[in-house]
Design a protein around this motif. Structure first.
Motif, short mmCIF file in Angstrom:
data_model
loop_
_atom_site.label_atom_id
_atom_site.label_comp_id
_atom_site.label_asym_id
_atom_site.label_seq_id
_atom_site.Cartn_x
_atom_site.Cartn_y
_atom_site.Cartn_z
N ALA A 369 0.82 -1.21 0.00
CA ALA A 369 0.00 0.00 0.00
C ALA A 369 0.86 1.27 0.00
CB ALA A 369 -0.94 0.00 1.20
N GLY A 370 1.87 1.30 0.86
CA GLY A 370 2.74 2.47 0.91
C GLY A 370 3.48 2.67 -0.40
N ASP A 371 3.89 1.56 -1.05
CA ASP A 371 4.58 1.67 -2.34
C ASP A 371 3.68 2.33 -3.38
OD1 ASP A 371 6.26 0.10 -0.86
OD2 ASP A 371 6.03 -1.69 -2.09
N GLN A 372 2.41 1.92 -3.38
CA GLN A 372 1.47 2.43 -4.38
C GLN A 372 1.28 3.93 -4.25
OE1 GLN A 372 -2.00 -0.09 -4.57
NE2 GLN A 372 -3.22 1.45 -5.64
N VAL A 373 1.17 4.41 -3.02
CA VAL A 373 1.00 5.85 -2.79
C VAL A 373 2.29 6.60 -3.10
CG1 VAL A 373 0.60 7.59 -1.02
CG2 VAL A 373 -0.85 5.56 -1.13
N ALA A 374 3.42 6.06 -2.66
CA ALA A 374 4.70 6.73 -2.93
C ALA A 374 4.96 6.84 -4.42
CB ALA A 374 5.84 5.96 -2.25
N THR A 375 4.56 5.83 -5.20
CA THR A 375 4.73 5.88 -6.64
C THR A 375 3.99 7.08 -7.24
OG1 THR A 375 4.96 3.48 -6.83
CG2 THR A 375 4.30 4.66 -8.81
N SER A 376 2.75 7.29 -6.81
CA SER A 376 1.96 8.41 -7.33
C SER A 376 2.59 9.75 -6.97
CB SER A 376 0.53 8.33 -6.79
OG SER A 376 -0.13 7.17 -7.25
N PRO A 431 12.20 1.83 0.83
CA PRO A 431 12.78 2.62 1.93
C PRO A 431 14.00 3.42 1.48
CG PRO A 431 12.20 0.43 2.70
CD PRO A 431 12.05 0.42 1.21
N TRP A 432 14.81 2.81 0.61
CA TRP A 432 15.98 3.54 0.11
C TRP A 432 15.55 4.65 -0.85
CZ3 TRP A 432 17.42 3.91 -5.06
CH2 TRP A 432 18.61 4.58 -5.29
N TYR A 433 14.56 4.39 -1.70
CA TYR A 433 14.24 5.34 -2.75
C TYR A 433 13.61 6.63 -2.21
CZ TYR A 433 13.05 7.13 -7.34
OH TYR A 433 12.98 7.92 -8.46
N LEU A 438 13.60 12.17 -1.85
CA LEU A 438 13.07 13.27 -1.04
C LEU A 438 13.88 13.55 0.21
CD1 LEU A 438 9.26 12.49 -1.33
CD2 LEU A 438 10.40 14.56 -2.12
N GLY A 439 14.89 12.75 0.46
CA GLY A 439 15.70 12.98 1.65
C GLY A 439 15.06 12.52 2.94
N ILE A 440 14.07 11.65 2.87
CA ILE A 440 13.41 11.12 4.07
C ILE A 440 14.25 9.98 4.62
CG2 ILE A 440 11.35 9.96 4.97
CD1 ILE A 440 9.75 11.31 2.74
N PRO A 441 14.71 10.06 5.86
CA PRO A 441 15.53 8.98 6.42
C PRO A 441 14.81 7.64 6.38
CG PRO A 441 15.60 10.92 7.83
CD PRO A 441 14.53 11.18 6.81
N ILE A 442 15.56 6.56 6.14
CA ILE A 442 14.96 5.23 6.04
C ILE A 442 14.23 4.89 7.34
CG2 ILE A 442 15.51 2.77 5.91
CD1 ILE A 442 17.70 3.46 3.93
N ARG A 443 14.84 5.21 8.47
CA ARG A 443 14.21 4.89 9.76
C ARG A 443 12.86 5.60 9.90
NH1 ARG A 443 14.35 7.09 14.98
NH2 ARG A 443 14.18 5.53 16.64
#
Length: 522
Positions: A369-376, A431-433, A438-443
């Motif tokens: 689900a998170g992948d789908q939103v991040a893609t958009s 998590p890496w992408y 966007l510079g969002i830390p993986i953690r």
């Protein structure tokens, strides 16, 4: 300078209610579509039979590849019309729409030609019984016409989406689904078959395209669509974005349409039905998340044009957390009670095989689900090139694994071919992408998108296991009552696990307090 009639650039915070309206309307549309599909699917399967329904799914998978003729153009229309409308540049928005319509007229003609080719040369390749072969060829051609009409109508649907009017999009599509379902029920009850179903779908595609055209032009009267406005510069603009959206679409089709083709080629059309029952449940679940993700591309474009990268980061973290929170109860229910649900819904004969496929596919649903939103969102801000390449590799791995495992494991092998690449993408790439783009830390991404929603769903998961073990549902109404009875635990737990103190205070003032006053409790 071009003449403009659009409003001044948007104030994003002022338009948050429209974002909520769009998401809620998408979910309302999803709910209506799900109810229709829930009752219509067993009706169609039992009236057509396993062989005919398997052919219907197979033809849908074959002609689904014609959707690639979209070339990412509708996504480009949504992205650029949203941007130019926000900037007040109606002339550029008109040129984009005119150029896109020209592309789709050519693509629609090609779709019709290719459907004729498929009907002649591809249908005989699959294990289609002789008495269904003519009908299969006819519905392939009718499906090609359907694709052609949908492509042209997609320009106007993209304009409506660019104006953030997903409520109207859902109203149109729900109306289409309701009337089409009624027509299908009447047709099958009268003894009609596959060709009639294809004709019904074509007729409603034409009506829907006309309605979208009327709504788009009414919402944006300053928009002028003229073929004379189509020029090389705007064609390049559309296709430079569209090529990446096209590859994403190709990846989606490889991942979700190829499964039925692999099964039809190696096992036979009867097995397609067993797989499609679980696959349809997965597609419905993804559609629920689309209620969030489809609003994110134009929203991210607007935020980027009027806000800044900090607001885009906040948008991504909130949207991916919400998407995961929505999806996890569904994934848990499929994992723990999926076989029982299919037996109650479709019949005991479908429970074991379809239930096993559903369990395998649901493993990927936990994270996707998170992948789908991040893609958009990354599509909306233009940071998508590397992501598109990796998603394409994922789709190719899906196809290769499905073919490699189908002979050894049957339809379960095809399910594993879909699930394993998806899980690798979710756990390692995304998590890496988001840090790269966007510079969002993986953690921060992991905690916000997965860990906090998982905490909220733990009580629901425990109760689901106990109910399935101790009080299995004897029928579907009881099943839904059981799920509904424990679903509020997710809402209560997420209040503390997914919101910080300032957010709880804000939402309490905006929503909880007014609700209590309305009820007379304060």
């Amino acid at each position: 300078m071009p003449e403009t009639s659009s409003p001044a650039p948007l104030n994003v915070s002022r338009h948050l209610p429209s974002a909520l309206r769009n998401v809620l309307s998408n979910w309302a549309g999803f709910a209506c579509s799900s109810v229709i599909a829930f009752f219509l699917s067993p009706f169609v399967v039992h009236h057509l039979g396993n062989s005919a329904y398997g052919i219907w799914v197979l033809v849908g998978s074959l002609t689904g590849y014609l959707g690639l003729l979209n070339l990412g153009v509708r996504a480009a229309v949504t992205r650029y019309v949203a941007q130019f409308h926000a900037e007040g540049d109606d002339q550029e928005a008109s040129a984009v729409a005119s150029s896109a319509l020209t592309i789709f007229l050519v693509a629609g003609a090609l779709a019709i030609f290719l459907s004729l080719t498929f009907a002649v040369f591809l249908v005989p390749v699959f294990h289609v019984p002789d008495n269904y072969r003519f009908g299969a060829r006819v519905i392939v051609v009718l499906a090609g016409l359907n694709i052609a009409i949908s492509l042209v109508g997609g320009v106007f649907g993209g304009i409506v989406a660019a104006l953030h009017r997903f409520d109207l999009i859902n109203l149109i599509e729900v109306g289409n689904a309701v009337f089409a379902a009624g027509a299908i029920i009447l047709a099958l009850s009268a003894g009609n078959g596959l060709i009639t179903l294809a004709m019904i779908n074509l007729a409603f595609a034409i009506v829907t395209g006309l309605v979208f055209a009327g709504v788009a032009l009414r919402l944006y009267p300053a928009l002028s669509i003229q073929f004379a406005d189509c020029d090389l510069a705007h064609l390049k603009m559309i296709l430079s974005f569209g090529v990446y959206a096209f590859v994403l679409q190709l990846s989606y089709i490889l991942a979700f349409y190829t499964d039925s083709i692999v099964i039809g080629a190696f096992l036979g059309v009867n097995f397609i039905t067993m797989f499609a029952i679980a696959g349809n449940l997965m597609n419905s679940s993804r559609s629920l998340i689309s209620g969030i993700s489809t609003t994110m591309t134009p929203r991210a474009s607007t935020v980027q044009a009027t806000g800044g990268q900090g607001e885009v980061k906040e948008l991504l973290l909130k949207a991916t957390r919400l998407a995961t929170l929505v999806m996890l109860p569904i994934a848990v229910t499929f994992l723990l009670r999926g076989t029982s649900f299919i037996q109650l819904w479709m019949g005991a004969e479908y429970g074991v095989q379809s239930g096993r496929v559903l369990w395998i596919l649901a493993l990927a649903l936990i994270f996707v689900a998170g992948d789908q939103v991040a893609t958009s969102i990354v599509m909306g801000i233009g940071k998508y090139r590397l992501m598109v390449i990796v998603v394409c590799v994922e789709a190719l791995c899906n196809v290769v694994l499905s073919i490699a495992l189908v002979r050894r494991m049957g339809i379960a092998g095809v399910a594993w071919g879909t699930t394993l690449p998806s899980m690798v993408m979710s756990l390692l790439f995304w998590p890496w992408y988001v840090r790269y783009a966007l510079g969002i830390p993986i953690r921060s991404y992991l905690i916000s998108t997965w860990f906090r929603p998982a905490l909220a769903v733990m009580p629901f998961a425990l109760l689901t296991y106990c109910i399935e073990t101790l009080w299995p549902a004897p029928n579907l109404p009881v099943f839904f009552l059981q799920v509904g009875a424990i679903l509020p635990t997710v809402i209560f737990a997420s209040w503390y696990s997914c919101l910080d103190r300032s957010q709880r205070t804000m939402y309490a003032q905006q929503f909880v307090a007014p609700a209590l006053r309305t009820l007379g409790w304060t």
